[in-house]
Design an enzyme around this catalytic site. Structure first.
Site, short mmCIF file in Angstrom:
data_model
loop_
_atom_site.label_atom_id
_atom_site.label_comp_id
_atom_site.label_asym_id
_atom_site.label_seq_id
_atom_site.Cartn_x
_atom_site.Cartn_y
_atom_site.Cartn_z
N HIS A 37 0.72 -1.32 0.28
CA HIS A 37 0.28 -0.08 -0.17
C HIS A 37 0.48 1.43 -0.24
O HIS A 37 0.18 1.85 -0.55
CB HIS A 37 -0.78 -0.27 1.39
N LYS A 103 -9.35 -9.07 7.93
CA LYS A 103 -10.16 -10.01 8.98
C LYS A 103 -10.13 -7.90 10.36
O LYS A 103 -8.95 -7.13 9.75
CB LYS A 103 -9.68 -10.46 9.48
#
Lengths: 181, 280
Positions: A37, A103
């Site tokens: 990222h 998650k």
């Protein structure tokens, strides 16, 4: 309800997903963890290098697979903790990312961006790496090979079992569980 | 003085790394299956069902249960009548980790420098805790620890006046803040006493006990039971989406401490809490 989502998917279709829906996801998704990222965004901003995949309408899986055994498509590949991507996700959502898979909780900045641009957050069962690997039918390196398990991989998944946790209206199942604490 | 070759230590560590990561231990397997049967939330029941299926696939295909095959945490008890021959014991252990993580197709998740972040490429070095014990054997436990749960762990330097309520509040606060992140149902290892680092090591050691085990100290056993009830009452549930079973077990280890303190460490572990032991 259970929804079969076939990628690529329209923004209108994504808006129909409600928190609590069970999702069976089929199509091309991209793995990216914190390091990927960070590099995607730094490359774009500082070097003018485009994202390594089409970000508009993309599905990003926060995951770093174990190495594939000989003859296998991929090693175990369950979700990593999404909160580590909170600093970067709003930017990618703004650029067109529609589906995030991981998650654990997301912060308000991420949820605000999701509502503004109509993105969803789907949870994969944490720790079910061997099961998830069975849903991956092909895997190829997309970018940043030097990052190893943290590189960006293009996966083709079939009926990946997920649960919509935060929808594009901002309804958040994790918050609803925590409200009672 | 018994001689043990460093090669045996390497082979043992290698095999333990692979087994711990690919074969769920019976204790956790039983907990997963019984939870899947008695959970009342439909979503949590489905998640538990997927986790059982996942464990079966991992075992039958000899692949990791979870892709985060962890940092290798290794406890070594060395009998004082043992002499290790060959290479330096620490090198032998790390060579075992290197071989296990490479030959077992386990993920390499260790960076050489916590700030610069370059991956070491072979999952070394391990975190190694040595203990000298009586006898002429070496006992090795490999406990691969994923960081989804490790990141949610905490140390509290409680004061004596905080008492048992202070301990309970700190544990519940830690579990609630962790929420869905550590892949619940979790196992909670708690260390109380000693000093700052002793409490943390006790908490890690507590995770090596079976989830169904109890402390031999009556008031600590009672505290384990009370905490497990309180943790399950949070309703966080499997996957953090609500349910009756948030934790499989709460294990507490204690140690004498200073008159002015009551250190508390809460080490959170995921539903695959992995550890394998061998004796040489």
């Amino acid at each position: 309800m259970t929804r079969n989502i076939i990628l690529p998917v329209s923004r209108e279709e994504v808006r129909k997903i409600s928190a609590g829906d069970k999702i069976l996801l089929t199509g091309i998704i991209y793995t990216a963890r914190d390091a990927a990222h960070k590099r995607m965004i730094e490359n774009k901003d500082n070097k003018g290098i485009d994202f390594p995949f089409e970000i508009e309408g993309s599905a990003i899986y926060f995951a770093g697979p174990a190495p594939a055994k000989p003859g296998r498509v991929i090693g175990s590949v369950g979700p990593t903790t999404s909160g580590r991507m909170d600093a970067h996700s709003p930017r990618l959502i703004k650029e067109g990312n529609l589906i995030m898979i991981g998650k654990g909780e997301r912060n308000n900045t991420v949820v605000d961006a999701m509502v503004k641009y109509g993105a969803v957050y789907l949870a994969a069962p944490g720790g079910a790496g061997a099961l998830m690997a069975q849903k991956v039918k092909s895997c190829k390196l997309c970018a940043y090979e030097d990052l190893g398990a943290e590189a960006v991989y293009e996966l083709y998944v079939e009926e990946m079992p997920l649960i919509a946790v935060i929808d594009s209206a901002g309804r958040n199942l994790y918050d609803e569980v925590k409200k009672d604490l | 003085m018994r001689e043990i070759s460093s090669d045996i230590i390497t082979e043992t560590v290698r095999d333990l790394c692979i087994k711990a990561n690919c074969v769920i231990n019976d204790d956790i397997k039983n907990r997963l299956c019984e939870s899947a049967a008695k959970e009342t939330s439909e979503t949590a029941r489905e998640i538990l069902g997927m986790l059982c299926e996942n464990a079966e696939i991992a075992k039958s295909e000899n692949v990791p249960i979870c892709q985060d095959t962890g940092m290798a945490i290794i406890f070594i008890k060395i009998g004082q009548d043992v002499h290790v021959t060959g290479s330096f014991i620490e090198d032998a252990v790390n060579e075992g980790v290197r071989q296990g993580y490479t030959e077992g197709y386990l993920r390499k998740s260790v960076v050489a420098d916590p700030i610069l972040r370059g991956n070491t490429g072979d999952n070394t070095p391990a975190v190694i805790h040595y203990e000298i014990v009586k006898g002429d054997k070496i006992e090795i436990t490999v406990a691969p620890k994923g960081f989804g749960s490790e990141n949610m762990s905490k140390v509290f330097m409680l004061k004596p006046s905080d008492g048992i309520e202070g301990i309970k509040n700190a544990v519940i606060k830690t579990v609630c803040e962790a929420g869905s992140n550590p892949c619940p149902p979790i196992v909670i290892g708690i260390g109380i006493g000693g000093d700052f680092e002793k409490a943390a090591i006790l908490a890690k050691k507590a995770l090596l006990r079976e989830t169904s085990s109890s402390s031999e100290i009556p008031h600590i056993k009672k505290l384990e039971e009370e905490l497990l009830q309180l943790v399950n009452k949070t309703g966080i549930g499997a996957g953090g989406l609500g349910g009756d079973i948030t934790a499989f077990g709460v294990n507490i280890e204690t140690y004498p401490t200073h008159i002015a303190g009551m250190p508390l460490a809460v080490n959170i572990s995921c539903h695959v809490t992995r550890h394998e032991t061998a004796v040489i």
